[in-house]
Design a protein around this motif. Structure first.
Motif, PDB file in Angstrom:
ATOM      1  N   LYS A  16       0.836  -1.208   0.000  1.00 48.60           N
ATOM      2  CA  LYS A  16       0.000   0.000   0.000  1.00 48.60           C
ATOM      3  C   LYS A  16       0.867   1.253   0.000  1.00 48.60           C
ATOM      4  O   LYS A  16       0.559   2.219  -0.690  1.00 48.60           O
ATOM      5  N   ARG A  17       1.954   1.212   0.772  1.00 47.11           N
ATOM      6  CA  ARG A  17       2.861   2.372   0.803  1.00 47.11           C
ATOM      7  C   ARG A  17       3.523   2.587  -0.555  1.00 47.11           C
ATOM      8  O   ARG A  17       3.755   3.720  -0.962  1.00 47.11           O
ATOM      9  N   SER A  18       3.836   1.502  -1.236  1.00 49.01           N
ATOM     10  CA  SER A  18       4.549   1.626  -2.510  1.00 49.01           C
ATOM     11  C   SER A  18       3.694   2.249  -3.603  1.00 49.01           C
ATOM     12  O   SER A  18       4.225   2.821  -4.546  1.00 49.01           O
ATOM     13  N   ILE A  19       2.372   2.140  -3.481  1.00 50.97           N
ATOM     14  CA  ILE A  19       1.514   2.745  -4.500  1.00 50.97           C
ATOM     15  C   ILE A  19       0.844   4.023  -4.003  1.00 50.97           C
ATOM     16  O   ILE A  19       0.023   4.602  -4.708  1.00 50.97           O
ATOM     17  N   ALA A  20       1.198   4.434  -2.788  1.00 51.95           N
ATOM     18  CA  ALA A  20       0.589   5.643  -2.214  1.00 51.95           C
ATOM     19  C   ALA A  20       0.810   6.819  -3.149  1.00 51.95           C
ATOM     20  O   ALA A  20       1.889   7.025  -3.668  1.00 51.95           O
ATOM     21  N   GLY A  21      -0.217   7.535  -3.341  1.00 48.93           N
ATOM     22  CA  GLY A  21      -0.144   8.696  -4.218  1.00 48.93           C
ATOM     23  C   GLY A  21      -1.288   9.629  -3.903  1.00 48.93           C
ATOM     24  O   GLY A  21      -1.763   9.703  -2.772  1.00 48.93           O
ATOM     25  N   ASP A  22      -1.754  10.298  -4.910  1.00 50.96           N
ATOM     26  CA  ASP A  22      -2.844  11.256  -4.726  1.00 50.96           C
ATOM     27  C   ASP A  22      -4.205  10.580  -4.616  1.00 50.96           C
ATOM     28  O   ASP A  22      -5.143  11.175  -4.112  1.00 50.96           O
ATOM     29  N   TYR A  23      -4.334   9.344  -5.086  1.00 48.06           N
ATOM     30  CA  TYR A  23      -5.646   8.713  -5.164  1.00 48.06           C
ATOM     31  C   TYR A  23      -5.819   7.613  -4.121  1.00 48.06           C
ATOM     32  O   TYR A  23      -4.922   6.808  -3.894  1.00 48.06           O
ATOM     33  N   SER A  24      -6.991   7.592  -3.528  1.00 44.10           N
ATOM     34  CA  SER A  24      -7.437   6.449  -2.744  1.00 44.10           C
ATOM     35  C   SER A  24      -8.942   6.331  -2.976  1.00 44.10           C
ATOM     36  O   SER A  24      -9.636   7.345  -3.086  1.00 44.10           O
ATOM     37  N   PRO A  25      -9.437   5.115  -3.095  1.00 38.42           N
ATOM     38  CA  PRO A  25     -10.865   4.921  -3.390  1.00 38.42           C
ATOM     39  C   PRO A  25     -11.757   5.586  -2.341  1.00 38.42           C
ATOM     40  O   PRO A  25     -11.471   5.525  -1.149  1.00 38.42           O
ATOM     41  N   GLN A  26     -12.828   6.206  -2.806  1.00 33.67           N
ATOM     42  CA  GLN A  26     -13.776   6.893  -1.924  1.00 33.67           C
ATOM     43  C   GLN A  26     -15.179   6.333  -2.128  1.00 33.67           C
ATOM     44  O   GLN A  26     -15.556   5.976  -3.248  1.00 33.67           O
ATOM     45  N   ALA A  27     -15.961   6.297  -1.063  1.00 35.58           N
ATOM     46  CA  ALA A  27     -17.311   5.746  -1.115  1.00 35.58           C
ATOM     47  C   ALA A  27     -18.262   6.597  -1.952  1.00 35.58           C
ATOM     48  O   ALA A  27     -19.268   6.076  -2.442  1.00 35.58           O
ATOM     49  N   ASP A  28     -17.949   7.881  -2.137  1.00 34.40           N
ATOM     50  CA  ASP A  28     -18.858   8.744  -2.893  1.00 34.40           C
ATOM     51  C   ASP A  28     -18.648   8.652  -4.409  1.00 34.40           C
ATOM     52  O   ASP A  28     -19.333   9.322  -5.168  1.00 34.40           O
ATOM     53  N   GLU A  29     -17.740   7.810  -4.851  1.00 31.14           N
ATOM     54  CA  GLU A  29     -17.509   7.596  -6.290  1.00 31.14           C
ATOM     55  C   GLU A  29     -18.384   6.443  -6.774  1.00 31.14           C
ATOM     56  O   GLU A  29     -18.821   5.624  -5.974  1.00 31.14           O
ATOM     57  N   PRO A  30     -18.585   6.370  -8.098  1.00 29.54           N
ATOM     58  CA  PRO A  30     -19.268   5.176  -8.620  1.00 29.54           C
ATOM     59  C   PRO A  30     -18.439   3.926  -8.275  1.00 29.54           C
ATOM     60  O   PRO A  30     -17.211   3.933  -8.399  1.00 29.54           O
ATOM     61  N   TYR A  31     -19.118   2.890  -7.811  1.00 29.45           N
ATOM     62  CA  TYR A  31     -18.438   1.674  -7.354  1.00 29.45           C
ATOM     63  C   TYR A  31     -17.718   0.982  -8.515  1.00 29.45           C
ATOM     64  O   TYR A  31     -18.268   0.820  -9.589  1.00 29.45           O
ATOM     65  N   MET A  32     -16.486   0.619  -8.283  1.00 31.47           N
ATOM     66  CA  MET A  32     -15.600  -0.073  -9.227  1.00 31.47           C
ATOM     67  C   MET A  32     -15.466   0.678 -10.544  1.00 31.47           C
ATOM     68  O   MET A  32     -15.521   0.113 -11.635  1.00 31.47           O
ATOM     69  N   ASN A  33     -15.268   2.001 -10.426  1.00 31.04           N
ATOM     70  CA  ASN A  33     -14.982   2.807 -11.610  1.00 31.04           C
ATOM     71  C   ASN A  33     -13.540   2.522 -12.052  1.00 31.04           C
ATOM     72  O   ASN A  33     -12.811   1.776 -11.396  1.00 31.04           O
ATOM     73  N   ASP A  34     -13.131   3.117 -13.155  1.00 31.04           N
ATOM     74  CA  ASP A  34     -11.795   2.852 -13.699  1.00 31.04           C
ATOM     75  C   ASP A  34     -10.678   3.197 -12.713  1.00 31.04           C
ATOM     76  O   ASP A  34      -9.692   2.468 -12.606  1.00 31.04           O
ATOM     77  N   ALA A  35     -10.825   4.302 -11.989  1.00 30.35           N
ATOM     78  CA  ALA A  35      -9.785   4.704 -11.038  1.00 30.35           C
ATOM     79  C   ALA A  35      -9.661   3.691  -9.898  1.00 30.35           C
ATOM     80  O   ALA A  35      -8.555   3.349  -9.474  1.00 30.35           O
ATOM     81  N   GLN A  36     -10.792   3.206  -9.395  1.00 32.08           N
ATOM     82  CA  GLN A  36     -10.759   2.203  -8.325  1.00 32.08           C
ATOM     83  C   GLN A  36     -10.157   0.893  -8.825  1.00 32.08           C
ATOM     84  O   GLN A  36      -9.324   0.285  -8.143  1.00 32.08           O
TER      85      GLN A  36
END
Length: 152
Positions: A16-36
């Motif tokens: 998780k630390r190795s991919i830490a960046g600006d993005y983390s999945p959020q509940a207010d997004e569409p579920y299993m969108n491309d970013a997630q």
């Protein structure tokens, strides 16, 4: 020496630390969108890579030579430690198969949905256990059935 579960958790935290960046999945997004999906794909790949690196360290230690403890008690203790280490690596080998399965489910569009009910597994559960295949409720029911059949 850490337990197998603690070792798995440490490796997942490292991933998780190795991919830490600006993005983390959020509940207010569409579920299993491309970013997630991309986040979980990168997390699973990093987790798999960390397991391979850990396994390579163990293999190198095994190749460095046999246990040469002059005292029988020390030798027995060392052999026990190696046995635990090898069981941990075997457990991680099985974990890699589950990671590969999760990566396949991402590619097939099935990732994040319960294999029993078809319901969303939930971001919190997937962040905690990216290889989860069932919702908490389905997993609990599965474990109850397993316990009952074991008790018979």
């Amino acid at each position: 020496m850490p337990t197998s579960v603690a070792d798995d958790i440490d490796i997942l935290v490292k991933a998780k630390r190795s991919i830490a960046g600006d993005y983390s999945p959020q509940a207010d997004e569409p579920y299993m969108n491309d970013a997630q999906l991309d986040y979980f794909r990168r997390l699973l790949q990093a987790w798999k890579k960390a397991i391979h690196e850990s396994s390579a360290d163990t293999l190198q230690q095994l190749q460095d030579g046999p246990i040469r403890e002059p005292d029988l008690n020390d030798r027995a203790s060392s052999e026990t430690d190696w046995g635990i280490e090898l069981r941990t690596r075997d457990r991680q080998r099985k974990l890699i198969a589950k990671i590969d399965s999760a990566l396949r489910r991402i590619e097939e569009g099935e990732y994040g949905y319960c294999e029993v009910t078809g319901e969303p597994i939930g971001l919190g559960r997937l962040i905690a256990r990216p290889i989860a295949t069932m919702t908490v409720e389905a997993q609990e029911a599965h474990e109850r059935r397993e316990k009952i059949s074991r008790d018979d």
